[in-house]
Write an enzyme that holds these catalytic residues in place. Structure first.
Site, PDB file in Angstrom:
ATOM      1  N   CYS A  80       0.864  -1.184   0.000  1.00  9.74           N
ATOM      2  CA  CYS A  80       0.000   0.000   0.000  1.00  9.74           C
ATOM      3  C   CYS A  80       0.903   1.237   0.000  1.00  9.74           C
ATOM      4  O   CYS A  80       2.085   1.126  -0.355  1.00  9.74           O
ATOM      5  CB  CYS A  80      -0.984  -0.023   1.169  1.00  9.74           C
ATOM      6  SG  CYS A  80      -0.245   0.007   2.811  1.00  9.74           S
TER       7      CYS A  80
ATOM      8  N   ARG B   7      -3.391  -0.554   5.436  1.00  9.25           N
ATOM      9  CA  ARG B   7      -3.999  -1.655   4.690  1.00  9.25           C
ATOM     10  C   ARG B   7      -3.109  -2.887   4.565  1.00  9.25           C
ATOM     11  O   ARG B   7      -3.537  -4.009   4.918  1.00  9.25           O
ATOM     12  CB  ARG B   7      -4.408  -1.168   3.289  1.00  9.25           C
ATOM     13  CG  ARG B   7      -5.513  -0.151   3.301  1.00  9.25           C
ATOM     14  CD  ARG B   7      -5.641   0.574   1.972  1.00  9.25           C
ATOM     15  NE  ARG B   7      -4.505   1.466   1.735  1.00  9.25           N
ATOM     16  CZ  ARG B   7      -4.356   2.239   0.685  1.00  9.25           C
ATOM     17  NH1 ARG B   7      -5.269   2.199  -0.281  1.00  9.25           N
ATOM     18  NH2 ARG B   7      -3.319   3.032   0.569  1.00  9.25           N
TER      19      ARG B   7
ATOM     20  N   ASP C 216      -8.198   3.851   1.245  1.00  8.55           N
ATOM     21  CA  ASP C 216      -7.282   4.173   2.326  1.00  8.55           C
ATOM     22  C   ASP C 216      -8.063   4.655   3.560  1.00  8.55           C
ATOM     23  O   ASP C 216      -8.747   5.681   3.486  1.00  8.55           O
ATOM     24  CB  ASP C 216      -6.361   5.282   1.789  1.00  8.55           C
ATOM     25  CG  ASP C 216      -5.369   5.756   2.808  1.00  8.55           C
ATOM     26  OD1 ASP C 216      -5.322   5.172   3.894  1.00  8.55           O
ATOM     27  OD2 ASP C 216      -4.639   6.707   2.489  1.00  8.55           O
TER      28      ASP C 216
END
Ligand code: 4NP
Length: 154
Positions: free
Chosen positions: A7, A13, A123
């Site tokens: 990420c 994440r 996100d």
């Protein structure tokens, strides 16, 4: 098999994705190694976001030992599959990897769950805790698909 989750910051994440897939692979008796990295290095060395840690722990997955690290071109030598959590991450991976970029190894993570849709795992960094729960659920479902898809690989 070696799988890398990527990420932007490697604190929200991809640490969850690493933890969940490693947990499922271990439980299924697979000899897989799952790691994670970020296309930005400004959180390098940090532990995962406290809400990623909390939500994962609530689901029985401990990610407290993880430390963020930057994605590097050589990750294409070291891993069999590299999952990008979103399209901006995939663009970062391409830029960093340069000549090492190997299209058949790189895939958008949510394409495993919803093939061909090109969806981003949003996100959760700037939002409330709810976003981390939503991210967790999508990661959990996607990792089930990955475990099923590669069930022949010990
Ligand atoms: P991640 O989330 O890519 O899921 O780890 C982010 C973490 C930090 C920032 C952006 C996204 N940041 O701008 O610091």
């Amino acid at each position: 098999m070696k799988i890398l989750m990527v990420c932007l910051g490697n604190i929200c994440r991809s640490p969850i994705a690493e933890g969940v897939l490693q947990h499922k692979a271990d439980k299924a008796g697979r000899n897989w190694l799952v790691d994670s990295a970020g296309t930005f290095d400004f959180h390098a060395g940090e532990s995962p976001h406290h809400l990623s840690i909390k939500v994962a722990l609530e689901n029985g997955v401990d990610i407290r030992h993880q430390k963020a690290r930057p994605f590097k071109a050589n990750d294409f030598d070291d891993f069999d599959i590299i999952y990008a959590m979103a399209d901006d991450v995939m663009q970062g991976i391409k830029k960093i990897a340069g000549d090492k970029f190997t299209p058949k190894k790189a895939m958008l993570f949510l394409d495993e769950l919803n093939p061909g849709k090109g969806e981003d795992l949003k996100d959760p960094y700037y939002g409330p805790e709810k976003g981390f729960h939503e991210v967790y659920e999508l990661i959990n479902s996607t990792c089930d698909v990955i475990i099923e898809k590669y069930q022949s690989i010990p």
